[in-house]
Scaffold this motif. Structure first.
Motif, PDB file in Angstrom:
ATOM      1  N   SER A  31       0.835  -1.212   0.000  1.00 57.97           N
ATOM      2  CA  SER A  31       0.000   0.000   0.000  1.00 57.97           C
ATOM      3  C   SER A  31       0.864   1.254   0.000  1.00 57.97           C
ATOM      4  O   SER A  31       0.572   2.231  -0.698  1.00 57.97           O
ATOM      5  CB  SER A  31      -0.919   0.004   1.233  1.00 57.97           C
ATOM      6  OG  SER A  31      -1.818  -1.087   1.199  1.00 57.97           O
ATOM      7  N   LEU A  32       1.938   1.227   0.787  1.00 56.77           N
ATOM      8  CA  LEU A  32       2.821   2.385   0.842  1.00 56.77           C
ATOM      9  C   LEU A  32       3.484   2.627  -0.511  1.00 56.77           C
ATOM     10  O   LEU A  32       3.641   3.779  -0.927  1.00 56.77           O
ATOM     11  CB  LEU A  32       3.892   2.178   1.919  1.00 56.77           C
ATOM     12  CG  LEU A  32       4.930   3.293   2.067  1.00 56.77           C
ATOM     13  CD1 LEU A  32       4.265   4.617   2.404  1.00 56.77           C
ATOM     14  CD2 LEU A  32       5.964   2.923   3.135  1.00 56.77           C
ATOM     15  N   SER A  33       3.863   1.547  -1.193  1.00 50.34           N
ATOM     16  CA  SER A  33       4.525   1.707  -2.499  1.00 50.34           C
ATOM     17  C   SER A  33       3.621   2.428  -3.493  1.00 50.34           C
ATOM     18  O   SER A  33       4.095   3.221  -4.309  1.00 50.34           O
ATOM     19  CB  SER A  33       4.939   0.342  -3.052  1.00 50.34           C
ATOM     20  OG  SER A  33       3.813  -0.416  -3.452  1.00 50.34           O
ATOM     21  N   ARG A  34       2.320   2.144  -3.445  1.00 51.94           N
ATOM     22  CA  ARG A  34       1.370   2.815  -4.348  1.00 51.94           C
ATOM     23  C   ARG A  34       1.299   4.310  -4.045  1.00 51.94           C
ATOM     24  O   ARG A  34       1.157   5.134  -4.950  1.00 51.94           O
ATOM     25  CB  ARG A  34      -0.023   2.184  -4.217  1.00 51.94           C
ATOM     26  CG  ARG A  34      -0.095   0.726  -4.632  1.00 51.94           C
ATOM     27  CD  ARG A  34      -1.540   0.293  -4.780  1.00 51.94           C
ATOM     28  NE  ARG A  34      -1.655  -1.144  -4.959  1.00 51.94           N
ATOM     29  CZ  ARG A  34      -1.998  -1.994  -3.992  1.00 51.94           C
ATOM     30  NH1 ARG A  34      -2.282  -1.531  -2.779  1.00 51.94           N
ATOM     31  NH2 ARG A  34      -2.083  -3.286  -4.223  1.00 51.94           N
ATOM     32  N   ILE A  35       1.388   4.655  -2.763  1.00 48.53           N
ATOM     33  CA  ILE A  35       1.290   6.060  -2.368  1.00 48.53           C
ATOM     34  C   ILE A  35       2.531   6.842  -2.802  1.00 48.53           C
ATOM     35  O   ILE A  35       2.433   7.968  -3.305  1.00 48.53           O
ATOM     36  CB  ILE A  35       1.109   6.165  -0.840  1.00 48.53           C
ATOM     37  CG1 ILE A  35      -0.246   5.558  -0.431  1.00 48.53           C
ATOM     38  CG2 ILE A  35       1.199   7.621  -0.377  1.00 48.53           C
ATOM     39  CD1 ILE A  35      -0.447   5.448   1.069  1.00 48.53           C
ATOM     40  N   VAL A  36       3.715   6.242  -2.623  1.00 45.83           N
ATOM     41  CA  VAL A  36       4.953   6.972  -2.907  1.00 45.83           C
ATOM     42  C   VAL A  36       5.374   6.873  -4.372  1.00 45.83           C
ATOM     43  O   VAL A  36       6.242   7.625  -4.816  1.00 45.83           O
ATOM     44  CB  VAL A  36       6.107   6.463  -2.017  1.00 45.83           C
ATOM     45  CG1 VAL A  36       5.717   6.518  -0.547  1.00 45.83           C
ATOM     46  CG2 VAL A  36       6.532   5.052  -2.397  1.00 45.83           C
ATOM     47  N   LYS A  37       4.756   5.971  -5.125  1.00 42.37           N
ATOM     48  CA  LYS A  37       5.152   5.709  -6.509  1.00 42.37           C
ATOM     49  C   LYS A  37       5.223   6.972  -7.377  1.00 42.37           C
ATOM     50  O   LYS A  37       6.234   7.191  -8.081  1.00 42.37           O
ATOM     51  CB  LYS A  37       4.204   4.692  -7.136  1.00 42.37           C
ATOM     52  CG  LYS A  37       4.591   4.207  -8.547  1.00 42.37           C
ATOM     53  CD  LYS A  37       3.654   3.055  -8.950  1.00 42.37           C
ATOM     54  CE  LYS A  37       4.041   2.487 -10.328  1.00 42.37           C
ATOM     55  NZ  LYS A  37       3.601   3.337 -11.426  1.00 42.37           N
ATOM     56  N   GLU A  39       5.817  10.104  -6.663  1.00 42.87           N
ATOM     57  CA  GLU A  39       6.943  10.966  -6.295  1.00 42.87           C
ATOM     58  C   GLU A  39       8.276  10.314  -6.666  1.00 42.87           C
ATOM     59  O   GLU A  39       9.201  10.993  -7.108  1.00 42.87           O
ATOM     60  CB  GLU A  39       6.902  11.279  -4.792  1.00 42.87           C
ATOM     61  CG  GLU A  39       7.912  12.332  -4.385  1.00 42.87           C
ATOM     62  CD  GLU A  39       7.618  12.915  -3.009  1.00 42.87           C
ATOM     63  OE1 GLU A  39       8.566  13.394  -2.357  1.00 42.87           O
ATOM     64  OE2 GLU A  39       6.442  12.904  -2.597  1.00 42.87           O
ATOM     65  N   ASN A  50       5.628  -1.258  -9.044  1.00 46.74           N
ATOM     66  CA  ASN A  50       5.351  -1.269  -7.602  1.00 46.74           C
ATOM     67  C   ASN A  50       6.250  -2.263  -6.882  1.00 46.74           C
ATOM     68  O   ASN A  50       6.712  -2.025  -5.765  1.00 46.74           O
ATOM     69  CB  ASN A  50       3.883  -1.628  -7.335  1.00 46.74           C
ATOM     70  CG  ASN A  50       2.958  -0.436  -7.481  1.00 46.74           C
ATOM     71  OD1 ASN A  50       3.398   0.701  -7.392  1.00 46.74           O
ATOM     72  ND2 ASN A  50       1.687  -0.694  -7.720  1.00 46.74           N
TER      73      ASN A  50
END
Length: 219
Positions: A31-37, A39, A50
């Protein structure tokens, strides 16, 4: 040359709470990877899978867990005496040419009653004085010609004795204050010496603040 791992690490370092959560393994990496992807992709100038970000986060979290906690926890398990004092008042005065004279007079009053609490710190432009509220009238009389910018009442102090190795291990204070922040503790003042620190909190929050610090010894 920028790599996915280096860019992810720089991103996480800019977000202390996220860094700590990663070290404790309480974040879903996918989930975090999707958010930071977005940037990370902007920084690298290309599309990133991802899975590649997840792997970078996994390596980073494993490394952070060792670096951020191993030495710190070893020190915190040896926390010494924790002392609580209540019914305190916190004064902030602007620094002046005469204020040290008034402080000397206040110290004379403090020395006549060893049961009262007193501590003081000086910044570039301000002087802070914390006393038992039984000395409020004394402080206000002695410093009546000084400019008081803040007075906070109904406070409690928690003084913590740290092992001597605290000065050689980075992150001790960050680790402690992070836990207090997570509990929503508002710190009015932080006063420290080499192997001790004192925090000033509202009377209503002193119990949870004390428990939070005490629980560090059992990590």
């Amino acid at each position: 040359m920028k790599t996915i791992s280096s860019v992810v690490e720089q991103y996480i370092k800019k977000k202390p709470f996220l860094q700590s959560a990663l070290a404790q393994g309480i974040i879903n990496l996918t989930s975090l990877s999707r958010i930071v992807k977005p940037e990370i992709e902007d920084e690298l100038g290309k599309d990133i899978r991802n899975g590649a970000i997840v792997m970078a986060l996994k390596r980073l979290s494993d490394d952070l867990e060792f670096r951020a906690t191993h030495k710190i926890i070893k020190v915190l398990k040896n926390i010494g005496e924790i002392t609580v004092r209540s019914s305190l008042t916190d004064y902030t005065f602007l620094a002046s040419d005469t204020i040290l004279t008034q402080q000397a007079l206040l110290l004379e009053a403090v020395n006549t009653n060893q049961d009262v609490f007193y501590t003081s710190s000086r910044g570039v432009n301000e002087i802070n004085i914390v006393v038992s509220n039984s000395l409020d009238s004394v402080v206000e009389n002695l410093f009546k010609t000084e400019r008081c910018t803040q007075k906070a009442e109904n406070l409690s102090s928690i003084t913590v004795k740290l092992p001597s190795e605290n000065v050689s291990v980075p992150g001790i204070y960050y680790f402690i204050f992070q836990r207090l922040a997570w509990e929503g503790i508002v710190l009015f003042e932080v006063i420290s010496t080499t192997n001790e620190f004192t925090i000033l909190v509202n009377d209503e929050q002193v119990d949870i603040a004390f428990k939070t610090i005490k629980d560090l010894k059992t990590l």
